[in-house]
Motif scaffolding. Structure first.
Motif, mmCIF file in Angstrom:
data_model
loop_
_atom_site.group_PDB
_atom_site.id
_atom_site.type_symbol
_atom_site.label_atom_id
_atom_site.label_comp_id
_atom_site.label_asym_id
_atom_site.label_seq_id
_atom_site.Cartn_x
_atom_site.Cartn_y
_atom_site.Cartn_z
ATOM 1 N N LEU A 1 -8.274 -5.303 10.620
ATOM 2 C CA LEU A 1 -7.948 -5.501 9.292
ATOM 3 C C LEU A 1 -6.702 -5.060 9.023
ATOM 4 N N ILE A 2 -5.953 -5.742 7.880
ATOM 5 C CA ILE A 2 -4.866 -5.077 7.433
ATOM 6 C C ILE A 2 -4.794 -4.794 5.632
ATOM 7 N N GLU A 3 -4.558 -3.963 5.245
ATOM 8 C CA GLU A 3 -4.468 -3.641 4.102
ATOM 9 C C GLU A 3 -3.055 -3.832 3.375
ATOM 10 N N MET A 4 -2.804 -4.708 2.557
ATOM 11 C CA MET A 4 -1.624 -5.003 1.691
ATOM 12 C C MET A 4 -1.453 -3.977 0.757
ATOM 13 N N GLY A 5 -0.427 -3.268 0.702
ATOM 14 C CA GLY A 5 -0.228 -2.396 -0.311
ATOM 15 C C GLY A 5 -0.770 -1.195 -0.004
ATOM 16 N N MET A 6 -0.915 -0.559 0.889
ATOM 17 C CA MET A 6 -2.044 0.583 1.396
ATOM 18 C C MET A 6 -1.726 1.805 0.902
ATOM 19 N N TYR B 1 -4.820 -1.747 9.944
ATOM 20 C CA TYR B 1 -3.032 -1.607 9.958
ATOM 21 C C TYR B 1 -2.983 -1.570 8.523
ATOM 22 N N GLY B 2 -1.890 -1.351 8.001
ATOM 23 C CA GLY B 2 -1.546 -1.428 6.577
ATOM 24 C C GLY B 2 -0.007 -1.723 6.254
ATOM 25 N N PHE B 3 0.465 -2.171 5.316
ATOM 26 C CA PHE B 3 1.820 -2.145 4.923
ATOM 27 C C PHE B 3 2.012 -1.844 3.579
ATOM 28 N N ASP B 4 3.167 -1.353 3.209
ATOM 29 C CA ASP B 4 3.473 -1.134 1.798
ATOM 30 C C ASP B 4 5.008 -1.246 1.884
ATOM 31 N N ASN B 5 5.899 -1.399 0.496
ATOM 32 C CA ASN B 5 7.003 -1.340 0.419
ATOM 33 C C ASN B 5 7.568 -0.147 -0.283
ATOM 34 N N LEU C 1 -3.071 -5.163 -6.601
ATOM 35 C CA LEU C 1 -2.552 -6.366 -6.705
ATOM 36 C C LEU C 1 -2.212 -6.589 -8.370
ATOM 37 N N PHE C 2 -2.812 -5.911 -9.479
ATOM 38 C CA PHE C 2 -2.624 -6.262 -10.676
ATOM 39 C C PHE C 2 -1.363 -5.314 -11.167
ATOM 40 N N ASN C 3 -0.786 -4.789 -10.320
ATOM 41 C CA ASN C 3 0.612 -3.910 -10.778
ATOM 42 C C ASN C 3 1.396 -5.080 -10.738
ATOM 43 N N PHE C 4 1.237 -6.133 -9.782
ATOM 44 C CA PHE C 4 2.204 -7.262 -9.544
ATOM 45 C C PHE C 4 2.271 -8.170 -10.948
ATOM 46 N N PRO C 5 3.304 -8.587 -11.449
ATOM 47 C CA PRO C 5 3.367 -9.710 -12.731
ATOM 48 C C PRO C 5 2.596 -10.895 -12.172
#
Length: 156
Positions: A26-31, A48-52, A94-98
């Motif tokens: 499993l990967i979490e986007m914006g963990m 796994y996870g990733f973030d910016n 997700l809804f922090n994104f425009p």
């Protein structure tokens, strides 16, 4: 954890039990802080996870979580393409994104999935949000996913 966090965590654990077989990941986007990854890893799931945000990456690596720096709206690195049985993101992330970014996110989320993969978007139900706002956001999400998901992908 509060009631909403407990319910969300139960959902993640149940979903992993249901969809992850031995060797699946499993990967979490914006963990973010890694609160979901930490619980799932302690339960023995391959996560796994990733973030910016480099602060969050450092914070999670100190806790021995498998995380890396990436932007969910950029092209997915080839080594991650089609690697994950489950791809997840918190609705609030997700809804922090425009709106203009959500379509890019949906495309890249699907790129991460294996065939027959499962895409998860979780959401809190805040009583102070109007149903109109929630419905508008759901319509945007459905539109993004309708145009991007693999035919074999399930969306939970």
């Amino acid at each position: 954890m509060n009631k909403f966090e407990n319910e969300e965590m139960d959902f993640w654990i149940d979903t992993c039990k249901r969809y992850l077989n031995k060797g699946d990941a499993l990967i979490e986007m914006g963990m973010g802080s890694g609160r979901i990854l930490d619980v799932l890893a302690r339960k023995g799931f391959n996560v796994y996870g990733f973030d910016n945000d480099r602060f969050f990456i450092s914070h999670c690596k100190k806790r021995k979580l498998k995380v890396f720096y990436a932007d969910a709206t950029k092209i997915v690195n080839r080594k991650h393409k089609g690697k994950y049985k489950v791809v997840g993101i918190s609705f609030n992330t997700l809804f922090n994104f425009p709106n203009s970014i959500r379509l890019k996110w949906a495309i890249h989320a699907c790129d991460l999935l294996k065939d027959e993969g499962v895409l998860i978007v979780t959401a809190y139900s805040y009583s102070n949000l109007s149903m109109k706002t929630i419905d508008e956001k759901n319509q945007i999400l459905r539109k993004c996913l309708k145009t991007t998901t693999k035919s074999s992908c399930r969306v939970l």
